[in-house]
Design a protein around this motif. Structure first.
Motif, PDB file in Angstrom:
ATOM      1  N   ILE A  71       0.808  -1.218   0.000  1.00  0.00           N
ATOM      2  CA  ILE A  71       0.000   0.000   0.000  1.00  0.00           C
ATOM      3  C   ILE A  71       0.840   1.266   0.000  1.00  0.00           C
ATOM      4  O   ILE A  71       0.651   2.155  -0.840  1.00  0.00           O
ATOM      5  N   TRP A  72       1.770   1.378   0.948  1.00  0.00           N
ATOM      6  CA  TRP A  72       2.511   2.631   1.098  1.00  0.00           C
ATOM      7  C   TRP A  72       3.414   2.972  -0.092  1.00  0.00           C
ATOM      8  O   TRP A  72       3.381   4.109  -0.580  1.00  0.00           O
ATOM      9  N   PRO A  73       4.219   2.029  -0.607  1.00  0.00           N
ATOM     10  CA  PRO A  73       5.012   2.364  -1.797  1.00  0.00           C
ATOM     11  C   PRO A  73       4.147   2.765  -2.986  1.00  0.00           C
ATOM     12  O   PRO A  73       4.484   3.690  -3.731  1.00  0.00           O
ATOM     13  N   LYS A 124       8.199  -5.540  -6.242  1.00  0.00           N
ATOM     14  CA  LYS A 124       8.358  -4.239  -5.590  1.00  0.00           C
ATOM     15  C   LYS A 124       8.438  -3.118  -6.626  1.00  0.00           C
ATOM     16  O   LYS A 124       7.822  -2.057  -6.457  1.00  0.00           O
ATOM     17  N   LEU A 125       9.206  -3.361  -7.678  1.00  0.00           N
ATOM     18  CA  LEU A 125       9.315  -2.367  -8.747  1.00  0.00           C
ATOM     19  C   LEU A 125       7.972  -2.193  -9.442  1.00  0.00           C
ATOM     20  O   LEU A 125       7.551  -1.063  -9.742  1.00  0.00           O
ATOM     21  N   ALA A 126       7.275  -3.305  -9.681  1.00  0.00           N
ATOM     22  CA  ALA A 126       5.964  -3.248 -10.330  1.00  0.00           C
ATOM     23  C   ALA A 126       4.966  -2.467  -9.485  1.00  0.00           C
ATOM     24  O   ALA A 126       4.146  -1.703 -10.010  1.00  0.00           O
ATOM     25  N   THR A 127       5.052  -2.639  -8.161  1.00  0.00           N
ATOM     26  CA  THR A 127       4.151  -1.922  -7.254  1.00  0.00           C
ATOM     27  C   THR A 127       4.329  -0.414  -7.388  1.00  0.00           C
ATOM     28  O   THR A 127       3.354   0.341  -7.445  1.00  0.00           O
ATOM     29  N   VAL A 128       5.585   0.025  -7.458  1.00  0.00           N
ATOM     30  CA  VAL A 128       5.880   1.450  -7.611  1.00  0.00           C
ATOM     31  C   VAL A 128       5.391   1.967  -8.963  1.00  0.00           C
ATOM     32  O   VAL A 128       4.776   3.037  -9.061  1.00  0.00           O
TER      33      VAL A 128
END
Length: 244
Positions: A71-73, A124-128
């Motif tokens: 959520i936060w990223p 993680k990169l995809a989330t951003v």
């Protein structure tokens, strides 16, 4: 209760019911319906106000089921995406942009309906990146929800985690939007009087939605979610074609 107040209550009730099941869709469903008898500025203020109350309620009911690392990223990245999204409106025709994005949403939702799943190695990169795209689309067209919903569906989250993550993401967005509207003096405070009729609609919609959510199977949940996303794309495309 006059006719407008009655319509607000019923529309907010239905929109709250949809979002309490899927985690999103309150503004997607409610905004085009409210625009039939309210000014755009009033609708935006009412939707943000109602969505905040709704999301806080669902957050309470889904406590312990979300993933802050997602959520936060994503939310912080969305703030970055808003700036180019707003800027592009100065150099690209907003109507064409909304039409293209609407078509893209329809195509992606159809791919998801065919059970297509994209393998993502660097989550993680995809989330951003999804957060940036969501912020960009929100700043340019107000359609910030579909990228996040489609990403979480692609990651095959169960319905509990999917809803919990979505409502927290959108709640943060609601708070940020209210702050921006307050400091830019674009909040329509007069509509809050009509918002008093929206509150019972939110409460009843969430209550009924919670009852339905518990009985919805994972398969039906997927189709309801895709239906809301498809509706979002359809509204975007149709509204722009009608103007031409």
């Amino acid at each position: 209760m006059d006719l407008i107040s009655s319509n607000i209550f019923l529309i907010v009730l239905f929109s709250s019911f949809i979002q309490s099941i899927t985690g999103f869709g309150f503004a997607v469903v409610g905004t085009p319906l409210l625009l039939f008898f309210m000014e755009p500025k009033q609708v935006v203020s009412l939707m943000v106000f109602g969505a905040l109350i709704l999301n806080l309620m669902v957050i309470y009911k889904t406590r312990g089921k979300s993933d802050p690392k997602v959520i936060w990223p994503m939310f912080i990245a969305s703030l970055i995406g808003i700036v180019p999204g707003v800027y592009i409106l100065k150099v690209v025709d907003a109507s064409n942009l909304k039409l293209c994005i609407g078509i893209l949403i329809l195509l992606v939702s159809l791919f998801m309906a065919s059970n297509y799943v994209m393998t993502i190695k660097r989550e993680k990169l995809a989330t951003v990146l999804v957060g940036i795209v969501s912020g960009f689309m929100g700043g340019a067209t107000s359609l910030s929800g579909p990228p996040v919903a489609l990403f979480l569906m692609n990651q095959q989250q169960d319905k509990e985690a999917f809803r919990a993550n979505l409502v927290r993401y959108f709640c943060l967005g609601n708070i940020a939007t209210l702050l921006v509207m307050y400091f830019m003096e674009t909040m329509e405070l007069g509509v809050l009087r009509q918002g008093l009729y929206a509150i019972p609609g939110v409460l009843l919609g969430v209550w009924v939605g919670e009852k339905a959510f518990a009985k919805v199977s994972p398969k039906l949940f997927k189709w309801i979610t895709l239906g809301v996303i498809f509706f979002c794309g359809t509204i975007s495309v149709t509204s722009e074609l009608i103007k031409r």
